[in-house]
Design a protein around this motif. Structure first.
Motif, PDB file in Angstrom:
ATOM      1  N   VAL A  74       0.833  -1.208   0.000  1.00 12.89           N
ATOM      2  CA  VAL A  74       0.000   0.000   0.000  1.00 12.89           C
ATOM      3  C   VAL A  74       0.865   1.254   0.000  1.00 12.89           C
ATOM      4  O   VAL A  74       0.590   2.211  -0.730  1.00 12.89           O
ATOM      5  N   ASN A  75       1.924   1.229   0.800  1.00 14.32           N
ATOM      6  CA  ASN A  75       2.762   2.420   0.886  1.00 14.32           C
ATOM      7  C   ASN A  75       3.506   2.688  -0.413  1.00 14.32           C
ATOM      8  O   ASN A  75       3.656   3.841  -0.824  1.00 14.32           O
ATOM      9  N   ILE A  76       3.974   1.637  -1.056  1.00 19.03           N
ATOM     10  CA  ILE A  76       4.679   1.851  -2.319  1.00 19.03           C
ATOM     11  C   ILE A  76       3.724   2.368  -3.398  1.00 19.03           C
ATOM     12  O   ILE A  76       4.072   3.269  -4.166  1.00 19.03           O
ATOM     13  N   GLU A  77       2.522   1.840  -3.430  1.00 18.81           N
ATOM     14  CA  GLU A  77       1.572   2.326  -4.432  1.00 18.81           C
ATOM     15  C   GLU A  77       1.293   3.817  -4.236  1.00 18.81           C
ATOM     16  O   GLU A  77       1.260   4.598  -5.184  1.00 18.81           O
ATOM     17  N   LYS A  78       1.103   4.174  -2.967  1.00 20.02           N
ATOM     18  CA  LYS A  78       0.831   5.582  -2.677  1.00 20.02           C
ATOM     19  C   LYS A  78       2.041   6.455  -3.006  1.00 20.02           C
ATOM     20  O   LYS A  78       1.898   7.555  -3.554  1.00 20.02           O
TER      21      LYS A  78
ATOM     22  N   TYR D  23     -15.927  -9.861  -5.849  1.00 16.99           N
ATOM     23  CA  TYR D  23     -16.254  -8.420  -5.855  1.00 16.99           C
ATOM     24  C   TYR D  23     -16.892  -7.971  -7.165  1.00 16.99           C
ATOM     25  O   TYR D  23     -16.956  -6.790  -7.456  1.00 16.99           O
ATOM     26  N   LYS D  24     -17.388  -8.935  -7.913  1.00 14.82           N
ATOM     27  CA  LYS D  24     -18.014  -8.610  -9.206  1.00 14.82           C
ATOM     28  C   LYS D  24     -19.128  -7.573  -9.042  1.00 14.82           C
ATOM     29  O   LYS D  24     -20.077  -7.789  -8.288  1.00 14.82           O
ATOM     30  N   GLY D  25     -19.018  -6.464  -9.698  1.00 12.28           N
ATOM     31  CA  GLY D  25     -20.062  -5.442  -9.639  1.00 12.28           C
ATOM     32  C   GLY D  25     -19.951  -4.516  -8.440  1.00 12.28           C
ATOM     33  O   GLY D  25     -20.638  -3.502  -8.360  1.00 12.28           O
ATOM     34  N   LEU D  26     -19.092  -4.855  -7.483  1.00 12.47           N
ATOM     35  CA  LEU D  26     -18.981  -4.046  -6.263  1.00 12.47           C
ATOM     36  C   LEU D  26     -17.642  -3.313  -6.188  1.00 12.47           C
ATOM     37  O   LEU D  26     -17.327  -2.682  -5.194  1.00 12.47           O
ATOM     38  N   PHE D  27     -16.832  -3.446  -7.220  1.00  9.54           N
ATOM     39  CA  PHE D  27     -15.455  -2.966  -7.180  1.00  9.54           C
ATOM     40  C   PHE D  27     -15.290  -1.876  -8.239  1.00  9.54           C
ATOM     41  O   PHE D  27     -15.605  -2.077  -9.404  1.00  9.54           O
ATOM     42  N   HIS D  28     -14.804  -0.732  -7.832  1.00 13.22           N
ATOM     43  CA  HIS D  28     -14.493   0.300  -8.803  1.00 13.22           C
ATOM     44  C   HIS D  28     -12.995   0.345  -9.010  1.00 13.22           C
ATOM     45  O   HIS D  28     -12.256   0.804  -8.156  1.00 13.22           O
ATOM     46  N   GLN D  29     -12.550  -0.114 -10.184  1.00 11.43           N
ATOM     47  CA  GLN D  29     -11.125  -0.119 -10.454  1.00 11.43           C
ATOM     48  C   GLN D  29     -10.678   1.211 -11.023  1.00 11.43           C
ATOM     49  O   GLN D  29     -11.249   1.723 -11.969  1.00 11.43           O
ATOM     50  N   HIS D  30      -9.645   1.694 -10.427  1.00 19.41           N
ATOM     51  CA  HIS D  30      -9.030   2.929 -10.872  1.00 19.41           C
ATOM     52  C   HIS D  30      -8.300   2.694 -12.202  1.00 19.41           C
ATOM     53  O   HIS D  30      -7.504   1.801 -12.329  1.00 19.41           O
ATOM     54  N   LYS D  31      -8.624   3.479 -13.203  1.00 19.66           N
ATOM     55  CA  LYS D  31      -7.752   3.506 -14.378  1.00 19.66           C
ATOM     56  C   LYS D  31      -7.071   4.859 -14.401  1.00 19.66           C
ATOM     57  O   LYS D  31      -7.542   5.822 -13.836  1.00 19.66           O
TER      58      LYS D  31
ATOM     59  N   SER F  61      -9.435   5.291  -3.714  1.00 14.89           N
ATOM     60  CA  SER F  61     -10.019   5.004  -5.017  1.00 14.89           C
ATOM     61  C   SER F  61      -8.968   4.660  -6.065  1.00 14.89           C
ATOM     62  O   SER F  61      -9.279   4.469  -7.222  1.00 14.89           O
ATOM     63  N   THR F  62      -7.676   4.552  -5.685  1.00  8.27           N
ATOM     64  CA  THR F  62      -6.663   4.248  -6.692  1.00  8.27           C
ATOM     65  C   THR F  62      -6.395   2.748  -6.789  1.00  8.27           C
ATOM     66  O   THR F  62      -5.522   2.308  -7.513  1.00  8.27           O
ATOM     67  N   ILE F  63      -7.143   1.978  -6.039  1.00  9.45           N
ATOM     68  CA  ILE F  63      -6.991   0.529  -5.981  1.00  9.45           C
ATOM     69  C   ILE F  63      -7.271  -0.103  -7.348  1.00  9.45           C
ATOM     70  O   ILE F  63      -8.103   0.375  -8.100  1.00  9.45           O
ATOM     71  N   ASN F  69      -5.168  -6.876  -2.962  1.00  6.71           N
ATOM     72  CA  ASN F  69      -4.904  -7.636  -1.735  1.00  6.71           C
ATOM     73  C   ASN F  69      -4.065  -6.847  -0.731  1.00  6.71           C
ATOM     74  O   ASN F  69      -4.230  -7.000   0.476  1.00  6.71           O
ATOM     75  N   TYR F  70      -3.176  -5.961  -1.207  1.00 12.90           N
ATOM     76  CA  TYR F  70      -2.462  -5.107  -0.259  1.00 12.90           C
ATOM     77  C   TYR F  70      -3.449  -4.238   0.523  1.00 12.90           C
ATOM     78  O   TYR F  70      -3.364  -4.102   1.737  1.00 12.90           O
ATOM     79  N   HIS F  71      -4.374  -3.627  -0.222  1.00 10.41           N
ATOM     80  CA  HIS F  71      -5.326  -2.720   0.434  1.00 10.41           C
ATOM     81  C   HIS F  71      -6.247  -3.466   1.387  1.00 10.41           C
ATOM     82  O   HIS F  71      -6.482  -3.037   2.514  1.00 10.41           O
ATOM     83  N   ILE F  72      -6.800  -4.565   0.920  1.00 13.63           N
ATOM     84  CA  ILE F  72      -7.673  -5.350   1.789  1.00 13.63           C
ATOM     85  C   ILE F  72      -6.893  -5.792   3.034  1.00 13.63           C
ATOM     86  O   ILE F  72      -7.399  -5.713   4.161  1.00 13.63           O
ATOM     87  N   GLY F  73      -5.655  -6.208   2.838  1.00 12.90           N
ATOM     88  CA  GLY F  73      -4.841  -6.679   3.959  1.00 12.90           C
ATOM     89  C   GLY F  73      -4.648  -5.603   5.015  1.00 12.90           C
ATOM     90  O   GLY F  73      -4.887  -5.831   6.209  1.00 12.90           O
ATOM     91  N   VAL F  74      -4.233  -4.432   4.580  1.00 11.60           N
ATOM     92  CA  VAL F  74      -4.005  -3.343   5.537  1.00 11.60           C
ATOM     93  C   VAL F  74      -5.308  -2.931   6.216  1.00 11.60           C
ATOM     94  O   VAL F  74      -5.356  -2.708   7.426  1.00 11.60           O
ATOM     95  N   ASN F  75      -6.380  -2.847   5.431  1.00  9.92           N
ATOM     96  CA  ASN F  75      -7.647  -2.410   6.018  1.00  9.92           C
ATOM     97  C   ASN F  75      -8.203  -3.429   7.006  1.00  9.92           C
ATOM     98  O   ASN F  75      -8.748  -3.057   8.045  1.00  9.92           O
ATOM     99  N   ILE F  76      -8.060  -4.704   6.699  1.00 14.73           N
ATOM    100  CA  ILE F  76      -8.566  -5.713   7.633  1.00 14.73           C
ATOM    101  C   ILE F  76      -7.749  -5.702   8.915  1.00 14.73           C
ATOM    102  O   ILE F  76      -8.297  -5.805  10.012  1.00 14.73           O
TER     103      ILE F  76
END
Lengths: 300, 300, 300, 300, 300, 300
Positions: A74-78, D23-31, F61-63, F69-76
């Motif tokens: 997460v930190n590297i992506e940010k 997460y089908k339909g529940l995920f907003h992927q950033h482009k 929103s940049t996920i 999985n990094y984001h889900i991991g940190v958030n969980i």
């Protein structure tokens, strides 16, 4: 003061200060897509970098070896996102005086490419910073653990910022490296120019007042104390009487040199391997390898 | 520790620390309408001033030449409001020890008047700061643009705060000028007393550790390096053995003087026009115009 | 750079940086109930302490003698809570390398006990700080009131932090004292090790660059100027070539000593009662009581 | 619970929740360049709009008629910047499901153009909102001044957001108009779909629970009370049994209609000019001009 | 859109929106010393009041019976300061349309006097709120403790704000009471006008959509459900066709009345002691003591 | 008002409000290790849960699918930490009235265990919420995409909070479930008691004013409109005249039921499969499967 009267003073001051003549050279005009690099975002970039390089000491302290990859991820992506944006700002700033027709997609891509390159260098940066931490710990009888050194020692903060800034400078990023080292300067009183070249196992004790100039070269295993200056003696002027930029003008310190507090070393001279420079002296000539030089005795 | 036991310790500490004897001289009592100057608001005042003086570099970076007057207008109005309030706090603080029956409307008006006067000086302040920026750029081979100097150089931050503080001191505002220069001291390690008089084209390289005392006088086109002290040598005591306040006791530096790093110049002496003072030396006597003085050679 | 390509670089950097080999010695792993001390909370602790010691100058400025006990009460209670938590973090950090089976209730209790003890020392700390304020006021002709000294003088900030940190060190709290003095170091450029012993009526003028080492001993009524170092000359190494920790290695300054700017005093030597040390000199031998030593004259 | 055990649960939950099936339909992927519209920024946009439309009541309250143009200028410039960015996000979101090769410069330009158009509509929006304020004041015996209405009345907040959102919808901006009216819905309990058409002098008393559907048409000088629904009765389904989108299905209220609390008006019916609809009733057929309809009497 | 073009649109919009004609009635001009009441500060005032009335549930949760007086002391002092300032803003706003030559010291004193009076009423307010908490707990089988009621129930939040606002209205403070009840309206969907008179042991279940008009009178031990309106039926107009302000026009509910969800009670009618009003009905005539009225049966 | 006089009023109010008699039942005393659940932290818990359940729509929103999985991991991990702490607070609150000798390590462990269990339920919660999103999209002709539904629809916010809170209630966590549903109540005007049982494909249109009581049972594929109440008719009292807690007293809605706006359904009755309940009516008797009931026609 009557409100009316103040309105007059205000209006006049606004008019004078908005006149183009009055802000010549002091005004940064925003052009589309060319914001200035942001000190606040760069600060966040440094915090992110520190949290990646020294996990658990900076950033989220609840990290452990099972979850470290989530946090690093997460930190590297940010870091990548923020750095791309700031490098873009730096690239545009660099060309701000001329035209910037090409400021769009190609620069955007260039910025992302540089940010990714920087990220691929992080493992190496951690490796060399580990040698700096070891040097600080070994060199200070008051240090009680690596943890204390990483948490508290201003030298580690200043050297981390320097190593980050130097990497960005090497990649050709303008302006930002200097802002990053000035942040550490403000925080620690240690002023290392991002252009300097510094080997491994480098340490600075206490550090306030240390200055390391742009063309300095420092070997491995060097130690400086507070107030040491590695500066330029004088610099050749061009036809207009302005200093010529980019000429080597700062000292070379070879491996294992120690410089004590408040010593001032000036010019493109060499302090030879294993030499020791005593405190409060002014050195403008080469010092041979292994030599020890000290101040003339004080009068009582 | 049992909660009960702690309650006892807490109660006793509260009682001791609330006893009037214990806080003599260390307690600032609020009287109606007399809050203390606020470091946080003064910080905002500095940020506003910087954004007016160097538009686009500080404050909102989206500003351009068509909208600059809106931004300057809003910022000056806000500066006037905050400054009026802080000057009032300063005026009331100044008289805090005696009585302050007159602390109401007349002081309020006085504070507004002084704030407006300060605002009318902003165009001049920008003019002289422009010379400081030029001097820093010309004096440093590592500087790549005016923008870099304005963004990164600690000297510009310290000198801006000094010029703002000096203006307020000239207007007779108590306490606040000193807080403003101490803010720059903390940020940059450069300690310029607001009482000093400093000409145009002034610059300080690196800067950490520089001290410029309250009665110093500095001509035009002077350059100092890090660690330079312009201090007092000793000061006459009054009948009670306390220093007599307000006597000239710091050096005079004439035009074009250069002082290298860590030099210490003490007392009401004069460093003559075009003179150069080398690093790490202690100067307590006049230096004639054009002279160069340096440290006795170090022993090897 | 194509998003796909960056994803590859990111993934690889994350993998490398999450490998246990790469973070050896640089990673602080969280164990249950053992968070790291928090710089942010320690900062709050310092602000609370200052608001208790100098009521009205720090913290809520609307306080008056009728309501002071409410404010002191609330602030002390909060200080106790935050300090207990941070001391616990410090105690656990101290044993982090070994095992910490006993890290639970007994340590929690110990932390509370130490926090309460610290609070019972606050009245004494205020008493000695009052002498420091007086010394700063008397020693500076530019100081206009006790209030100005308390509000603006970096020395008061650095000495307050030192006195707080020293008290915690005496109570046996690990790590935290050092973080607290480094906070003041960053804010003021004055680096006082919490282990130093310092008498009453202590003052430092300007202060940037001052270093006071861990085993220094300073008597009453001592004054230092900016850039003064009380350091170690060299230190005995153990069998592995590492410095032996804990040996007295810094100077002793007896009562009434004055040390001028940028002087460097090194080693376990004694500067005798009433002695004066001039600026920019390097002292490595005892100075007798009442002596004055100055730099060899500069060459012109 | 042992840390190890939890690590297992965490790892498993992370894996399950990161599987694409889950997460089908529940995920907003950033482009790249397509962030989601930000609720936080849209909130700021509403605050800015309110401060421009009702100067002095919202935003900076120190504004006066001499400085109003500075404030309006700065606020409009900021509004333009933020709105351009959010409209771009909305435009990209709108095409998120398909491809977005064209998402770059042409969309960026389109977003700026729409933001500028919106800004040119602000004077008209202020004009019509002035009629709404007048209607609220005249319609409520408890209202004491226009100022009270502007500051306190939830109807003004909901109607402002609606008029802003409606304008954006008319310009063809996707998603954002709906987020803006839902913000007012959350703040006031008044749910006006941005697609509704509403005349001047519109007011809603108390307002909680009011619902105005997407294809409603409301004339001038209409007043609603809390809990009124202008809804759809039923809607034709397509071949797949899903509701057909875009068909007119909500009521038309002609000029001067009053609807009392908790009345429910459903379907594409017309409530004629000057008609009154009583509280707590369900209306699914046309009401002729001038009619009054009320609930059947309650039983005692 | 070209930057130039936008600059033109911006300039024009700024000009139109700054024209005095365009903001007539919608602009609050700041006069010296007459800021508008601040929603943010009033929010803080409510939080402080809640923390004083329900100690430990709101505000600092570490409070205990030994330290409660410190906390109450600090909170009341802060409440007094903030409230004095807001009441002053309210008093000046009240006279904003006319002249306010007298807006200075006498108003300042008046504001302080009213704030102090409010504070002396706090113990009584706590006493009556205790009856409301008890009523909510006893009236809801789902309530598990007083604590749950105080923490979670929207009715307690709305009734607290009402009792605070009503007290301020009784003291003659303009505008502010209404802002305070609208805050609760936004938070809870319960809209109680500060002018209503409400007895002890009052409770509202769920609450969204409840409206209690300005001249309502409610006895002791009354219970309302969600969506209940106590409104005006119609109101006499003056010669200009505008509603006459201040006439009693809302219902009177005597002791022990229960009104079920979504009932609408309109006009200056009386619902007699112990009466029950069923849900979803419209009541415009007196209901005798002890009566039960319900809706006509639905058609299947 | 003279400061002295106010001091007297303040002192007296503080004394009265600190007397133990005055805060009986309204005071939550902190015991060691038993802080109150924090609304602020619970809000963060909801935000984290939403960002895990609907990645990209809430939270960062940049996920994208490579980094999810990094984001889900940190958030969980963060969710686990915060939830453990809040559950502990809830458990201690639950026993606050009695003794809590056992409040230490065993409760701490219990809290962690429950938090981990909650986390293991997140994948199921996402599955059922996906059906709710689908139902909202299919049921509203104005909905343009799943994304719009997830971003904007208050029903999704209210139902998410309900499903989270219901899960915690099932795990036996006290107090916290109710605070979580009240947060959604304040945000959306939809009040769902965490005790209700609700099937899949559940949706609420608009929603303001909806109330769903603690013992309600709702089948699959049910749709409610704004203002619908599922309430209790009356409840048996115990010997003391207090309502008996825990008895089933709210309606059962079988599969495919639709209830139109502002309908009130009271008591333990059953609305049969496929039945439709019209708006603004009061239902207190069973409705057979497939029936449609509507309001008696209004009078014109």
């Amino acid at each position: 003061m009557s409100p009316l009267n103040f309105t007059h003073i205000l209006t006049q001051a606004v008019d004078e200060l908005s006149e183009s003549e009055s802000y010549k050279g002091l005004f940064h005009q925003h052009k589309d897509g060319e914001p200035l690099p942001s000190a606040k975002v760069l600060y966040e970039i440094i915090e992110l970098s520190r949290s990646i390089l020294f996990p658990g000491y900076y950033g989220n302290s609840t990290i452990n070896s099972h979850t470290i990859n989530y946090h690093i991820g997460v930190n590297i992506e940010k870091l990548y996102d923020l750095l791309s944006e700031q490098i873009l700002a730096g690239l545009c700033f660099g060309t701000a005086e001329g035209k910037c027709n090409t400021c769009s997609d190609s620069k955007r891509e260039e910025a992302s490419r540089l940010a990714a390159k920087f990220i691929s260098k992080l493992p190496c940066m951690r490796k060399i910073l580990a040698t700096d931490v070891e040097a600080a710990y070994n060199g200070d009888p008051a240090a009680e653990s690596y943890g204390e050194v990483i948490c508290c020692y201003p030298a580690i903060k200043a050297i981390s910022n320097y190593r980050i800034a130097h990497e960005l400078l090497e990649l050709g990023v303008p302006l930002i490296p200097r802002i990053i080292t000035e942040m550490a300067h403000s925080e620690t009183g240690i002023d290392i120019h991002p252009g300097a070249k510094i080997g491994s196992y480098f340490t600075i004790d206490h550090g306030t007042g240390v200055v390391i100039g742009a063309t300095s070269i420092i070997g491995n295993n060097v130690k400086l104390y507070q107030g040491v200056t590695l500066g330029a003696k004088s610099f050749p002027l061009d036809a207009d009487g302005k200093p010529i930029k980019g000429i080597p003008r700062h000292p070379i310190l070879e491996d294992n040199v120690i410089v004590y507090s408040n010593a001032t070393i000036l010019g493109r001279i060499t302090i030879g391997k294993d030499a020791t420079v005593g405190g409060n002296i002014w050195v403008t000539e080469n010092v041979p390898a292994g030599a020890k030089i000290v101040q003339t005795k004080a009068k009582k």
